[in-house]
Design a protein around this motif. Structure first.
Motif, PDB file in Angstrom:
ATOM      1  N   GLU A   3       6.357 -17.621  -5.496  1.00 19.07           N
ATOM      2  CA  GLU A   3       7.273 -16.508  -5.236  1.00 19.07           C
ATOM      3  C   GLU A   3       6.445 -15.437  -4.528  1.00 19.07           C
ATOM      4  O   GLU A   3       5.284 -15.214  -4.863  1.00 19.07           O
ATOM      5  CB  GLU A   3       7.809 -15.976  -6.558  1.00 19.07           C
ATOM      6  CG  GLU A   3       8.770 -14.846  -6.430  1.00 19.07           C
ATOM      7  CD  GLU A   3       9.288 -14.380  -7.788  1.00 19.07           C
ATOM      8  OE1 GLU A   3      10.248 -13.614  -7.785  1.00 19.07           O
ATOM      9  OE2 GLU A   3       8.724 -14.767  -8.831  1.00 19.07           O
ATOM     10  N   TYR A   4       7.037 -14.785  -3.543  1.00 16.83           N
ATOM     11  CA  TYR A   4       6.309 -13.801  -2.743  1.00 16.83           C
ATOM     12  C   TYR A   4       6.983 -12.438  -2.829  1.00 16.83           C
ATOM     13  O   TYR A   4       8.193 -12.338  -2.989  1.00 16.83           O
ATOM     14  CB  TYR A   4       6.234 -14.245  -1.278  1.00 16.83           C
ATOM     15  CG  TYR A   4       5.548 -15.573  -1.127  1.00 16.83           C
ATOM     16  CD1 TYR A   4       4.164 -15.653  -1.076  1.00 16.83           C
ATOM     17  CD2 TYR A   4       6.283 -16.748  -1.063  1.00 16.83           C
ATOM     18  CE1 TYR A   4       3.524 -16.884  -0.959  1.00 16.83           C
ATOM     19  CE2 TYR A   4       5.657 -17.978  -0.937  1.00 16.83           C
ATOM     20  CZ  TYR A   4       4.286 -18.031  -0.888  1.00 16.83           C
ATOM     21  OH  TYR A   4       3.654 -19.245  -0.776  1.00 16.83           O
ATOM     22  N   LYS A   5       6.162 -11.407  -2.673  1.00 20.29           N
ATOM     23  CA  LYS A   5       6.685 -10.042  -2.750  1.00 20.29           C
ATOM     24  C   LYS A   5       5.890  -9.163  -1.788  1.00 20.29           C
ATOM     25  O   LYS A   5       4.679  -9.292  -1.660  1.00 20.29           O
ATOM     26  CB  LYS A   5       6.554  -9.523  -4.177  1.00 20.29           C
ATOM     27  CG  LYS A   5       7.167  -8.176  -4.399  1.00 20.29           C
ATOM     28  CD  LYS A   5       7.136  -7.830  -5.882  1.00 20.29           C
ATOM     29  CE  LYS A   5       8.021  -6.657  -6.142  1.00 20.29           C
ATOM     30  NZ  LYS A   5       9.069  -6.918  -7.093  1.00 20.29           N
ATOM     31  N   LEU A   6       6.591  -8.248  -1.141  1.00 15.80           N
ATOM     32  CA  LEU A   6       5.971  -7.281  -0.235  1.00 15.80           C
ATOM     33  C   LEU A   6       6.175  -5.885  -0.799  1.00 15.80           C
ATOM     34  O   LEU A   6       7.297  -5.518  -1.160  1.00 15.80           O
ATOM     35  CB  LEU A   6       6.604  -7.362   1.154  1.00 15.80           C
ATOM     36  CG  LEU A   6       6.287  -6.222   2.123  1.00 15.80           C
ATOM     37  CD1 LEU A   6       4.806  -6.212   2.482  1.00 15.80           C
ATOM     38  CD2 LEU A   6       7.137  -6.325   3.364  1.00 15.80           C
ATOM     39  N   GLU A   7       5.100  -5.128  -0.889  1.00 19.30           N
ATOM     40  CA  GLU A   7       5.179  -3.723  -1.309  1.00 19.30           C
ATOM     41  C   GLU A   7       4.738  -2.877  -0.109  1.00 19.30           C
ATOM     42  O   GLU A   7       3.659  -3.091   0.447  1.00 19.30           O
ATOM     43  CB  GLU A   7       4.252  -3.468  -2.493  1.00 19.30           C
ATOM     44  CG  GLU A   7       4.233  -2.046  -2.963  1.00 19.30           C
ATOM     45  CD  GLU A   7       5.503  -1.636  -3.697  1.00 19.30           C
ATOM     46  OE1 GLU A   7       5.903  -0.464  -3.568  1.00 19.30           O
ATOM     47  OE2 GLU A   7       6.087  -2.463  -4.411  1.00 19.30           O
ATOM     48  N   SER A   8       5.582  -1.948   0.310  1.00 18.57           N
ATOM     49  CA  SER A   8       5.277  -1.063   1.431  1.00 18.57           C
ATOM     50  C   SER A   8       5.077   0.354   0.923  1.00 18.57           C
ATOM     51  O   SER A   8       5.885   0.847   0.141  1.00 18.57           O
ATOM     52  CB  SER A   8       6.427  -1.057   2.446  1.00 18.57           C
ATOM     53  OG  SER A   8       6.679  -2.352   2.907  1.00 18.57           O
ATOM     54  N   LEU A   9       4.017   0.977   1.367  1.00 14.34           N
ATOM     55  CA  LEU A   9       3.725   2.357   0.986  1.00 14.34           C
ATOM     56  C   LEU A   9       3.513   3.166   2.259  1.00 14.34           C
ATOM     57  O   LEU A   9       2.832   2.714   3.181  1.00 14.34           O
ATOM     58  CB  LEU A   9       2.469   2.421   0.117  1.00 14.34           C
ATOM     59  CG  LEU A   9       2.515   1.581  -1.154  1.00 14.34           C
ATOM     60  CD1 LEU A   9       1.123   1.434  -1.729  1.00 14.34           C
ATOM     61  CD2 LEU A   9       3.436   2.216  -2.165  1.00 14.34           C
ATOM     62  N   ILE A  10       4.080   4.364   2.314  1.00 10.58           N
ATOM     63  CA  ILE A  10       3.973   5.220   3.498  1.00 10.58           C
ATOM     64  C   ILE A  10       3.333   6.539   3.090  1.00 10.58           C
ATOM     65  O   ILE A  10       3.735   7.152   2.106  1.00 10.58           O
ATOM     66  CB  ILE A  10       5.353   5.495   4.123  1.00 10.58           C
ATOM     67  CG1 ILE A  10       6.044   4.178   4.485  1.00 10.58           C
ATOM     68  CG2 ILE A  10       5.205   6.389   5.351  1.00 10.58           C
ATOM     69  CD1 ILE A  10       7.493   4.352   4.881  1.00 10.58           C
ATOM     70  N   TYR A  11       2.341   6.950   3.864  1.00 14.39           N
ATOM     71  CA  TYR A  11       1.662   8.235   3.641  1.00 14.39           C
ATOM     72  C   TYR A  11       1.663   9.003   4.950  1.00 14.39           C
ATOM     73  O   TYR A  11       1.363   8.447   6.006  1.00 14.39           O
ATOM     74  CB  TYR A  11       0.225   8.022   3.161  1.00 14.39           C
ATOM     75  CG  TYR A  11       0.184   7.347   1.830  1.00 14.39           C
ATOM     76  CD1 TYR A  11       0.254   8.088   0.665  1.00 14.39           C
ATOM     77  CD2 TYR A  11       0.136   5.967   1.737  1.00 14.39           C
ATOM     78  CE1 TYR A  11       0.264   7.465  -0.574  1.00 14.39           C
ATOM     79  CE2 TYR A  11       0.140   5.340   0.514  1.00 14.39           C
ATOM     80  CZ  TYR A  11       0.197   6.094  -0.636  1.00 14.39           C
ATOM     81  OH  TYR A  11       0.216   5.474  -1.850  1.00 14.39           O
ATOM     82  N   HIS A  21      -7.774  12.852   3.276  1.00 17.13           N
ATOM     83  CA  HIS A  21      -6.718  13.097   2.299  1.00 17.13           C
ATOM     84  C   HIS A  21      -5.790  11.897   2.120  1.00 17.13           C
ATOM     85  O   HIS A  21      -5.349  11.626   1.016  1.00 17.13           O
ATOM     86  CB  HIS A  21      -5.934  14.373   2.636  1.00 17.13           C
ATOM     87  CG  HIS A  21      -5.037  14.247   3.817  1.00 17.13           C
ATOM     88  ND1 HIS A  21      -5.511  14.363   5.105  1.00 17.13           N
ATOM     89  CD2 HIS A  21      -3.718  14.011   3.917  1.00 17.13           C
ATOM     90  CE1 HIS A  21      -4.503  14.210   5.945  1.00 17.13           C
ATOM     91  NE2 HIS A  21      -3.410  13.999   5.252  1.00 17.13           N
ATOM     92  N   ILE A  22      -5.499  11.163   3.187  1.00 17.26           N
ATOM     93  CA  ILE A  22      -4.642   9.982   3.049  1.00 17.26           C
ATOM     94  C   ILE A  22      -5.374   8.896   2.259  1.00 17.26           C
ATOM     95  O   ILE A  22      -4.800   8.266   1.384  1.00 17.26           O
ATOM     96  CB  ILE A  22      -4.193   9.453   4.425  1.00 17.26           C
ATOM     97  CG1 ILE A  22      -3.223  10.446   5.073  1.00 17.26           C
ATOM     98  CG2 ILE A  22      -3.535   8.082   4.290  1.00 17.26           C
ATOM     99  CD1 ILE A  22      -2.745  10.048   6.440  1.00 17.26           C
ATOM    100  N   SER A  27      -5.419   5.550  -2.263  1.00 20.35           N
ATOM    101  CA  SER A  27      -6.243   4.702  -3.129  1.00 20.35           C
ATOM    102  C   SER A  27      -5.741   4.726  -4.565  1.00 20.35           C
ATOM    103  O   SER A  27      -5.634   3.686  -5.222  1.00 20.35           O
ATOM    104  CB  SER A  27      -7.703   5.139  -3.081  1.00 20.35           C
ATOM    105  OG  SER A  27      -8.247   4.908  -1.814  1.00 20.35           O
ATOM    106  N   LYS A  28      -5.406   5.896  -5.047  1.00 22.99           N
ATOM    107  CA  LYS A  28      -4.897   6.024  -6.423  1.00 22.99           C
ATOM    108  C   LYS A  28      -3.569   5.285  -6.566  1.00 22.99           C
ATOM    109  O   LYS A  28      -3.370   4.519  -7.513  1.00 22.99           O
ATOM    110  CB  LYS A  28      -4.731   7.491  -6.781  1.00 22.99           C
ATOM    111  CG  LYS A  28      -4.224   7.718  -8.181  1.00 22.99           C
ATOM    112  CD  LYS A  28      -4.011   9.185  -8.479  1.00 22.99           C
ATOM    113  CE  LYS A  28      -3.416   9.329  -9.863  1.00 22.99           C
ATOM    114  NZ  LYS A  28      -2.637  10.507 -10.032  1.00 22.99           N
ATOM    115  N   ASP A  29      -2.648   5.501  -5.642  1.00 21.18           N
ATOM    116  CA  ASP A  29      -1.335   4.864  -5.698  1.00 21.18           C
ATOM    117  C   ASP A  29      -1.443   3.345  -5.572  1.00 21.18           C
ATOM    118  O   ASP A  29      -0.766   2.610  -6.288  1.00 21.18           O
ATOM    119  CB  ASP A  29      -0.420   5.393  -4.600  1.00 21.18           C
ATOM    120  CG  ASP A  29      -0.026   6.840  -4.798  1.00 21.18           C
ATOM    121  OD1 ASP A  29      -0.195   7.363  -5.916  1.00 21.18           O
ATOM    122  OD2 ASP A  29       0.453   7.450  -3.823  1.00 21.18           O
ATOM    123  N   ILE A  30      -2.270   2.884  -4.659  1.00 24.69           N
ATOM    124  CA  ILE A  30      -2.419   1.444  -4.451  1.00 24.69           C
ATOM    125  C   ILE A  30      -3.019   0.791  -5.691  1.00 24.69           C
ATOM    126  O   ILE A  30      -2.582  -0.277  -6.107  1.00 24.69           O
ATOM    127  CB  ILE A  30      -3.249   1.155  -3.186  1.00 24.69           C
ATOM    128  CG1 ILE A  30      -2.429   1.541  -1.948  1.00 24.69           C
ATOM    129  CG2 ILE A  30      -3.664  -0.305  -3.125  1.00 24.69           C
ATOM    130  CD1 ILE A  30      -3.198   1.518  -0.645  1.00 24.69           C
TER     131      ILE A  30
END
Length: 66
Positions: A3-11, A21-22, A27-30
């Motif tokens: 099973e596969y999953k994609l997580e997208s994060l935008i900064y 700063h990014i 890093s903390k969120d990931i």
């Protein structure tokens, strides 16, 4: 079977004297996402990053056995 999953994060960039700063905030969120998905049996198999305009897009690709 997998099973596969994609997580997208935008900064988004902001006006600051801190050039990293990014990196610091992402890093903390990931790491939190990695910990959460690991508890659910997911493994990180690939990553990708793109910058577009004022934002950076982080893509985390996970898989697990079902």
């Amino acid at each position: 079977m997998k099973e596969y999953k994609l997580e997208s994060l935008i900064y988004y960039t902001k006006i600051t004297f801190d050039k990293e700063h990014i990196l610091k905030s992402s890093s903390k969120d990931i790491q939190e996402k990695l910990n959460l998905y690991a508890q659910e049996g997911w493994r990180l198999v690939s990553t990708d990053v793109e910058d577009f305009g004022m934002g950076m897009y982080f893509y985390l690709y996970f898989e697990r056995d079902i």
